[in-house]
Write an enzyme that holds these catalytic residues in place. Structure first.
Site, mmCIF file in Angstrom:
data_model
loop_
_atom_site.group_PDB
_atom_site.id
_atom_site.type_symbol
_atom_site.label_atom_id
_atom_site.label_comp_id
_atom_site.label_asym_id
_atom_site.label_seq_id
_atom_site.Cartn_x
_atom_site.Cartn_y
_atom_site.Cartn_z
ATOM 1 N N GLY A 12 35.988 -70.870 -23.371
ATOM 2 C CA GLY A 12 37.489 -71.360 -22.315
ATOM 3 C C GLY A 12 37.756 -69.748 -22.876
ATOM 4 C CG ASP A 13 40.969 -71.472 -24.477
ATOM 5 O OD1 ASP A 13 41.715 -72.017 -23.469
ATOM 6 O OD2 ASP A 13 40.413 -72.442 -25.022
ATOM 7 N N GLY A 15 41.182 -65.928 -19.963
ATOM 8 C CA GLY A 15 41.809 -65.528 -19.047
ATOM 9 C C GLY A 15 41.713 -65.318 -17.981
ATOM 10 C CE LYS A 16 38.255 -70.605 -17.239
ATOM 11 N NZ LYS A 16 38.495 -69.956 -18.257
ATOM 12 N N GLY A 17 43.351 -67.233 -15.735
ATOM 13 C CA GLY A 17 44.504 -67.221 -14.848
ATOM 14 C C GLY A 17 44.849 -66.077 -13.744
ATOM 15 C CB ALA A 39 40.978 -76.724 -16.689
ATOM 16 N N GLY A 40 42.985 -75.338 -17.721
ATOM 17 C CA GLY A 40 44.769 -74.494 -17.972
ATOM 18 C C GLY A 40 44.275 -73.393 -17.451
ATOM 19 C CG HIS A 41 43.700 -71.577 -15.010
ATOM 20 N ND1 HIS A 41 42.821 -71.569 -13.571
ATOM 21 C CD2 HIS A 41 42.443 -71.265 -15.748
ATOM 22 C CE1 HIS A 41 41.648 -71.937 -13.659
ATOM 23 N NE2 HIS A 41 41.254 -70.960 -14.664
ATOM 24 C CB THR A 42 49.384 -69.743 -18.100
ATOM 25 O OG1 THR A 42 49.628 -70.500 -19.217
ATOM 26 C CG2 THR A 42 50.712 -68.533 -17.835
ATOM 27 C CD GLN A 224 37.130 -77.481 -19.156
ATOM 28 O OE1 GLN A 224 36.017 -77.665 -17.842
ATOM 29 N NE2 GLN A 224 37.808 -78.475 -18.883
ATOM 30 C CB THR A 239 33.459 -80.498 -20.920
ATOM 31 O OG1 THR A 239 34.736 -80.828 -20.545
ATOM 32 C CG2 THR A 239 32.755 -79.054 -19.773
ATOM 33 C CB THR A 301 46.462 -79.091 -26.538
ATOM 34 O OG1 THR A 301 45.401 -78.168 -26.500
ATOM 35 C CG2 THR A 301 44.532 -79.664 -25.362
ATOM 36 N N GLY A 302 48.448 -76.484 -26.303
ATOM 37 C CA GLY A 302 49.241 -75.906 -27.699
ATOM 38 C C GLY A 302 48.915 -75.846 -28.469
#
Length: 430
Positions: A12-13, A15-17, A39-42, A224, A239, A301-302
């Protein structure tokens, strides 16, 4: 026209966003098919950043239909809050732009509490979860006691379903020394949000099949990474859902013949957040360099991400388990300025060389990386938009990665800006 699945090829992480945003401009429909709001996308559109946890990336673009599939576990309050947060940024989410599967499992407050109780316990294995109730909600789904979105439509039938759920959860809570949860509290929790989320409810499998038959371009967006897959990842540090590309079909209600291209988002080095094995992790100044240059902090989560060299063994394995057609290589610019760059090309396990990540937890902890070294480059790759803009050694690095993982680079990302991308093959025009 091709329908495209986007998966992370590492933990994960990756750079999918940015990549999903770039693809969503060409897509008609964007579908989330697994995971939850862990999950998180920017997304950065016209200089404005949008942080998404649950909503598909298409919601920030006009004229796109976003869909949350049945494979997602849905926190209805988190959905309502995210919709409200976006509205304050000028993005209005309506039933015309968002549909949610009627058979999606709901995350409740008791799921979040159980998740935190387990993670904070001094016994057992710390997984490194986000404590958002994802795992416990999936447990209730497969235990056939879950409350689903469609259940909010008829509140009169909720009490019996809540009682069935609490028979299980209150027994757990007693064992953990916690107060029992009242049926009324769960009913009130659900009733208070029903009107906010029910307008988006739909028969997603039926809707998507109709759109597919119309020739609409569908983008399936995973959360993820494939190495966090419940079956194919670094179990138990994974997960609670299948994150590989095959889940796009099951998690949206379409058959596998609906998928034409699988794009694996792949970071030019490796990161991981949370607990678990990480063969190429660097706990030295190079690891610090990668984390600082790459701004490696989780969107949700930071938490600071652990960093290490590119692991071709892991990505080659993901190419197999997800059927990856091509990769989008991201964050190449983070490697700028290094004198030497290493790539893991195999492992040593108990004195024997192997070319795969073993499934055993103990073996995963014992593997030692075998590296190849490549010369670095001093010139900047940041913002490059053509191969001619890249240093020769950077091109050699990319070509060697392709050779090692057995998949071509379809896109090469050289900065967080969406236009700083070298396009080799457009997945939608496969």
């Amino acid at each position: 026209m091709a329908n495209v699945v986007v998966v992370g090829s590492q933990w994960g992480d990756e750079g999918k966003g940015k990549i999903v945003d770039w693809l969503s401009e060409q897509a008609d429909v964007i579908v989330r098919f697994q995971g939850g709001h862990n999950a998180g996308h920017t997304l950065v559109i016209d200089g404005v950043s949008y942080k998404l946890s649950l909503l598909p990336s298409g919601v920030a673009r006009e004229g796109k239909l976003s869909v949350i599939g049945n494979g997602v576990v849905l926190d209805p309050h988190a959905l309502a809050e995210e919709v409200e947060r976006l509205s304050k940024q000028g993005v209005v989410v309506t039933p015309e732009s968002l549909r949610v599967a009627e058979n999606a499992t709901l995350i409740l407050s008791l799921h979040r509490e159980l998740d935190a109780l387990r993670e904070n316990s001094n016994t057992g294995t710390r997984i490194g979860t986000t404590k958002r109730g994802i795992g416990p909600a999936y447990e209730d789904k497969v235990g056939r006691r879950a409350i689903r979105l469609m259940d909010l439509k008829n509140l009169a039938t909720l009490p019996a379903k809540i009682d069935r759920l609490l028979t299980h959860h209150n027994a757990l809570r007693r064992g953990l020394g916690q107060d029992e949860v009242s049926a009324q509290a769960i009913y009130d929790e659900l009733a208070s949000v029903a009107d906010k989320v029910l307008p988006y409810m739909d028969k997603v499998w039926y809707l998507l099949d109709d759109l597919r038959r119309q020739g609409k371009r569908i983008l399936f967006e995973g959360a993820q990474g494939a190495l966090l897959d419940i079956d194919h990842g670094t179990y138990p540090f994974v997960t609670s859902s299948n994150t590989v590309a095959g889940q796009a079909a099951a998690g949206s209600g379409l058959g596998p013949n609906s998928i034409n291209y699988v794009l694996g988002i792949t970071k030019a080095y490796t990161t991981r957040v949370g607990e678990g094995p990480f063969p190429t992790e660097l706990k030295d100044e190079i690891g610090e360099f990668l984390g600082t240059r790459g701004h490696e902090f989780g969107t949700v989560t930071g938490r600071r991400r652990r960093c290490g060299w590119f692991d071709a063994v892991l990505v080659r394995q993901t190419v197999c388990t997800s059927g990856i057609t091509g990769i989008a290589l991201t964050k190449l610019d983070v490697l700028d300025g290094l004198d030497e760059i290493k790539i893991c090309i195999g492992y040593e396990l108990d004195g024997e060389r192997i070319d795969y990540l073993p499934a055993s937890q103990g073996a995963q902890e014992r593997v030692k990386p075998i590296y190849e070294s490549l010369p670095g480059w001093k010139e900047s790759t940041e913002g490059a938009r053509t191969w001619a803009d890249l240093p020769a050694q950077a091109i050699k690095y990319v070509r060697h990665v392709e050779e090692l993982i057995g998949a071509p680079v379809a896109l090469l990302s050289t900065s967080p800006e969406r236009d700083d991308t070298i396009l080799v093959q457009n997945p939608f025009q496969d």
